[in-house]
Each structure stands twice: as C-alpha cells, then as structure tokens.
Design an enzyme around this catalytic site. Structure first.
Site, PDB file in Angstrom:
ATOM      1  N   CYS A 138       0.840  -1.202   0.000  1.00  0.00           N
ATOM      2  CA  CYS A 138       0.000   0.000   0.000  1.00  0.00           C
ATOM      3  C   CYS A 138       0.873   1.249   0.000  1.00  0.00           C
ATOM      4  CB  CYS A 138      -0.928  -0.005   1.217  1.00  0.00           C
ATOM      5  SG  CYS A 138      -1.977   1.461   1.330  1.00  0.00           S
ATOM      6  N   CYS A 141      -0.504   4.072   2.284  1.00  0.00           N
ATOM      7  CA  CYS A 141      -0.294   3.780   3.704  1.00  0.00           C
ATOM      8  C   CYS A 141       1.148   4.038   4.138  1.00  0.00           C
ATOM      9  CB  CYS A 141      -0.614   2.317   4.011  1.00  0.00           C
ATOM     10  SG  CYS A 141      -2.241   1.760   3.481  1.00  0.00           S
ATOM     11  N   ASP A 142       2.097   3.612   3.311  1.00  0.00           N
ATOM     12  CA  ASP A 142       3.479   3.536   3.761  1.00  0.00           C
ATOM     13  C   ASP A 142       4.468   4.422   3.011  1.00  0.00           C
ATOM     14  OD1 ASP A 142       2.679   1.594   5.585  1.00  0.00           O
ATOM     15  OD2 ASP A 142       3.005  -0.036   4.169  1.00  0.00           O
TER      16      ASP A 142
END
Length: 325
Positions: A138, A141-142
């Site tokens: 992701c 997300c990261d």
C-alpha cells in the site's frame, strides 16, 4: 460466547477496522449482533507497523489502534468470536445462515460483510521476512516512510503504475519492475509514468528474492525472463502490486460486482442481495484506507438498524390476528 440457536439482528463477518466500527455502532443501536473473526481483531492493522493517516492519531502502531478499536467496540457490548466463516447463505424467508469452520450455524436477519481482501504475494524468499520493514502492499499507507529512498514497484497494471507515480512524491527514484516488455495499465497512466523523470522501467525481469539486513530491505535479486541472467537492484523498499482479491467467496449467491470482483452497493452499503451489506475492502470504491473502511461501516450499521426494524414490522403484520367481523 455465541449462543447456539440464537437469531441475531446482524452478523458481522470480519473484525478489521470496518468490522469493529460496525460492531460498535450495532452495539450503540441496541442490535443483537455477533462479529466473527478468524484471527485477532484488527485485520490488516496487525500487519501495519506505523499509522500516520488516521485522524486524531499523528502516529500510532497498527496493533495499538487495533486494540483501541476492539476495546471501544466491546465497551458498547460487541460480541466477537474467533472462528472462520465458511459460507453465508440467504434462506427462503430472506434471513441468513452463517456456517463456520467449527461447524457452527448462526442465523441473522442481516449480514455486514467486512472480510477485507488479500494482496497477491510474490511468494519469494524475503517477502514475509521483510513485511513491514521495506515490503509493502500500500503506497498511500506507507509511502511517507520512505522519503529520499530508492524504491521498486513490482507489477504492470493500473495499480502498480498509479502507485509508482504516487511514490515519486517521497522517493528519490522509483523502479517499475515488470516481467514483460509492455504494461497492462491504461494508456493515460502509462503516459504519465513515462513522462515522470523519477520513474525508471526495468523490463522483462522477475523477482527471485528480496534481500536485506537488520534495518530492512536493501536489494532485489532479479532474473531476466528472456535470457535467464541474474542481477541485483539496490532499493530501500519494495511495493508489490500484482493483484488484490476481495474475500467475497463465502457468499453462496450471485451478487453484483465490478470487473475485479468487488461488491457493488447502493448508498446504504447494501449489495444486490437484500439484507447483505458490505463495508471496507470488499466493496468497489476509489481507495481503500482505514478512514474509508470505518465510513462504510458507519453507514452500513445505521442502515442495518433501519432494515431490521422494517423486517420486524413486516413480521408483525404477517402474524397479526385478523379482526373478527
């Protein structure tokens, strides 16, 4: 503990962020609800090291946020059991039967499916070992954890190319590693990637191993799919986008879905099967984040309250005695 023979107002399948949020709202709505989760409550939060994009928490460990969500749901009476759902079936009367791996059969007026989805894995050495330490599925997300790093994105479809473009806002360089010499992504995404000076394509290569050290991912071991030659690609992180499968196989009835198998819902989060609601990563939508999962679940749980009330009124009308004439 789930009570044998009990008919629930709603059964929630999955206890990730969407499931726990739905359970909390079901409890607040005084619904008799059961949440079934195959592992520990939290879902993909348990596989996420640090979260910095959930409102109210500038930085929080994934497992800590999972625990807070579970505690919050239980405060409002959420009943969460550990089991694996094998099948969700709609019965002739419009209610549902949920069968589990432990051979339990639960019955409910409605179901909220929050079973999430599963990113396809490369299945190579190092992928599991470095998950959360340089291996991610992701970018949104990261990506922010990799400022200034050289990164690799594995894949050639829309998701891979779009996420590679997104990662260039943080990374100094992004390699797109693809096992063929042309992409499957849409033309407009390809044009954007080709025009991005931070993106470099590594054609006709497959990943053999993700290698690293104590600090995390350090390089990819690649093989040329045409010549068999081996090479190393130094990277500080690798993002894998070779497919994502929604966990909808437990539903034993056809439902409307998009080309990738994600469930289509109306504005109440109800699927084409009356009484079956969907929230989170099983649902067709633009993005899949914790915030969108809990938003879906809030809508679904409130819609379930109204659905259950309407069903009860219908049942009362059917069994009401006919006035004497």
């Amino acid at each position: 503990m789930a009570e044998p023979g009990t008919r629930y107002d709603v059964i929630i399948v999955g206890a990730g962020p969407a499931g726990l949020c739905a359970a909390m709202y079901a409890g607040r709505g005084m619904l008799k609800a059961l949440t079934i989760e195959r592992g520990l409550p939290g879902g993909e939060l348990l596989n996420t090291e640090l979260i910095e994009d959930y409102p109210g928490f500038e930085s929080i460990l994934g497992r800590e946020l999972a625990q807070k969500m579970a505690d919050h749901a239980k405060k409002f009476g959420a009943e969460v059991v550990t089991d694996t759902v094998r099948a969700v079936r709609r019965r002739d009367d419009g209610t549902f039967e949920i069968e589990t791996e432990s051979n339990q059969r639960h019955h409910a007026i409605s179901v909220i499916l929050t079973a999430g989805g599963t990113p396809q894995k490369l299945g190579v050495p190092g992928e599991k070992e470095y998950a959360g330490r340089g291996v991610s599925y992701c970018a949104v997300c990261d990506g922010a954890f990799f400022k200034g790093e050289v990164l690799a994105v594995v894949g050639g479809g829309d998701a891979a190319v779009e996420e590679a473009d997104y990662l260039t806002r943080y990374a100094s360089k992004v390699y797109i590693v693809h096992r063929r010499a042309e992409l499957r992504a849409s033309k407009i995404l390809q044009e954007r990637a080709f025009a991005n000076p931070k993106i470099e394509f590594v054609w006709n290569k497959q990943v053999l191993e993700i290698a690293g050290g104590p600090r995390g991912t350090e390089r990819l071991e690649l093989e040329d799919t045409l010549t068999g030659d081996r090479l190393q690609l130094p990277v500080g992180g690798v993002f894998i986008f070779i497919g994502f499968k929604p966990n909808t196989g437990v539903v034993q009835e056809h439902f409307r879905h998009d080309a990738n198998g994600y469930m289509l819902t109306d504005e109440r989060m109800m699927t084409s099967i009356p009484g079956l609601f969907a929230a989170g990563d099983v649902r067709a939508q633009l993005t899949r984040q914790i915030t969108t999962a809990v938003g879906d679940a809030t809508t679904a749980a409130i819609a379930v309250e109204k659905y259950v009330s309407a069903r009860r009124e219908q049942e009362k009308a059917r069994i009401a005695p006919v006035p004497a004439t």
